[in-house]
Design an enzyme around this catalytic site. Structure first.
Site, short mmCIF file in Angstrom:
data_model
loop_
_atom_site.label_atom_id
_atom_site.label_comp_id
_atom_site.label_asym_id
_atom_site.label_seq_id
_atom_site.Cartn_x
_atom_site.Cartn_y
_atom_site.Cartn_z
CG HIS A 60 -1.97 -1.30 1.26
ND1 HIS A 60 -3.31 -1.13 0.49
CD2 HIS A 60 -1.81 -2.55 1.57
CE1 HIS A 60 -3.81 -2.26 0.89
NE2 HIS A 60 -2.94 -3.01 1.30
CG HIS A 211 -7.08 -6.20 0.76
ND1 HIS A 211 -6.72 -5.70 -0.63
CD2 HIS A 211 -6.14 -6.02 1.73
CE1 HIS A 211 -5.76 -4.95 -0.27
NE2 HIS A 211 -5.24 -5.15 0.99
CD1 TRP A 316 -4.69 -2.05 8.80
CD2 TRP A 316 -3.80 -0.50 7.20
NE1 TRP A 316 -5.52 -1.31 7.96
CE2 TRP A 316 -5.12 -0.51 7.25
CE3 TRP A 316 -2.86 0.25 6.57
CZ2 TRP A 316 -5.69 0.41 6.24
CZ3 TRP A 316 -3.35 1.19 5.60
CH2 TRP A 316 -4.84 1.15 5.73
ZN LIG Z 1 -3.43 -4.90 1.84
#
Ligand SMILES: [Zn+2]
Length: 430
Positions: A60, A211, A316
């Site tokens: 990402h 995903h 994340w």
């Molecule tokens: Zn991802």
């Protein structure tokens, strides 16, 4: 001069030892035990391993290096990460995204990571991330193959403008179709999103990377729908299911039926061991599940498994550093992939396997292929993972893009050697 570049005395990941690799006009033109002739640039390999470049098939770039903006993820969960990213999104500017992404790409090149598939969030009506990463794709073209995936982070159906934005992003030049079925409101909506997204890809002739089932819920089975739609629409070889963490917790009988379906459909599996070892199992007390898809079992079924990094210093995952050997190292541990053969497979899962998912041409160390490779400070792929070896030289199209010094420490111990070089601790070749 006979060649632009010769790399002398290297081992190859397939086990061949002490070969020379000669390059001209951006391609590998010779590969033999001893190549005569002169070259503008000569790299002495010294019996270390020369690998094709690392490939990160799941990343990402729009979120990378944003750690702490606007705040840190306190619970460590995927859901808080998504919420945090939602707070950051309205604050994004095109220039800031470009700057972070380019800075990350510098680090990637230093780590021999020259091929990246990045998701780009399309759940922002301004499409700031899309505009920024399209520009980044252009600007890094000479040193990184960057493929962009239109990713509706807040849900293709759940976010009211995601469907329109996804088509807009593809029209603007984003390469492939993404999705997040487990984040839709119901299982049925998730499956419906899989169908809709695969149909878009089929109509446009694109690849798909969803995903998929990034949860510990053993009943999250969107991968089944993804494999089914892949077959129905004739998308074999063009579809990847990323994460697949629910597979860790699924019923064994169900998995015995699922894996052959995935193999038949030619769906690629993309586990992300670094991110998911920390994101999964957060609702467990003890024992805590690991949340890694069943890699040995998928491999045994002939499913192509490629590891992604997912995140570096973002909402994340707070650590990371563009190091695909770190990713492979984590996979070895979390997946019990410790046999010599399995460790070698983990190296393939960050090089050749993801190159297949990407659809990359000219990849690999062989005459006629692109002169793209990384000289590692290790004797072979197993040692490279064990040591998370330094990248001594990074080459693309025959041009040296980056160099690093080998690891070497001066020791001051009475009666002991004056230096330590970790790569020399390799066991006898097996
Ligand atoms: Zn991802």
């Amino acid at each position: 001069m006979d060649f632009d570049l010769i790399v002398r005395d290297v081992n190859l990941p397939d086990g061949r030892m002490n070969v020379d690799v000669a390059c001209r006009a951006g391609r590998i033109t010779g590969l033999d035990t001893s190549i005569g002739g002169s070259a503008k640039t000569v790299i002495e390999g010294g019996g270390k391993v020369l690998s094709p470049p690392f490939v990160d098939i799941h990343f990402h770039l729009d979120a990378t290096l944003s750690l702490g903006t606007p705040r840190l993820n306190q619970s460590g969960t995927l859901l808080e990460g998504i919420a945090l990213w939602g707070e950051l999104k309205p604050l994004l500017t095109k220039d800031a995204v470009i700057e972070r992404a380019l800075r990350y790409c510098d680090l990637a090149v230093a780590q021999g990571l020259l091929v990246i598939r990045s998701h780009v969030d399309v759940c922002d009506d301004r499409l700031v991330g899309v505009e920024a990463l399209l520009e980044v794709r252009d600007r890094v073209r000479d040193y990184i193959d960057l493929q962009l995936c239109a990713f509706p982070q807040d849900g293709y159906f759940r976010s009211p403008t995601a469907a329109r934005n996804l088509e807009r992003a593809l029209d603007m030049g984003v390469d492939i179709v993404g999705g997040i079925p487990h984040f839709e409101r119901t299982m049925a909506e998730g499956d419906r999103s899989v169908r809709a997204l695969c149909e878009i890809a089929a109509k446009r002739g694109l690849r798909v990377d969803l995903h998929c089932d990034e949860t510990d819920d053993p009943l999250s089975r969107h991968i089944e729908a993804l494999a089914f739609e892949t077959q129905r629409l004739g998308l074999q070889g063009r579809v990847a299911g990323s994460h697949l963490t629910s597979m860790h917790s699924m019923d064994n009988y169900y998995v015995s039926k699922l894996l052959p379906l995935m193999a038949e459909a030619g769906v690629h599996a993309v586990p992300n061991p670094l991110a998911n070892i920390v994101l999964q199992g957060r609702h467990d007390t003890y024992p805590k599940r690991r949340g890694l898809a069943r890699v040995p079992e998928m491999r045994a079924q002939g499913i192509n498994v490629a590891f992604g990094q997912d995140s570096t210093m973002d909402p994340w995952y707070s650590l990371g550093g563009a190091d695909m050997l770190d990713v492979a190292h984590m996979a070895v541990h979390v997946g019990h992939l410790t046999s010599r053969d399995a460790v070698r497979y983990c190296f393939e899962a960050v090089t050749t396997n993801p190159a297949t998912v990407f659809g990359l041409e000219g990849y690999g160390i062989a005459p006629g292929r692109n002169a793209d490779f990384v000289l590692l400070d290790a004797r072979d792929p197993i040692e490279a993972i064990r040591l998370r070896a330094a990248r001594l030289a990074v080459v693309r199209r025959g041009k040296v893009l980056a160099t690093s010094a080998p690891r070497r420490t001066e020791l001051a111990l009475e009666g002991r050697p004056a230096t330590v070089e970790p790569w020399r601790y390799a066991p006898p070749p097996s």
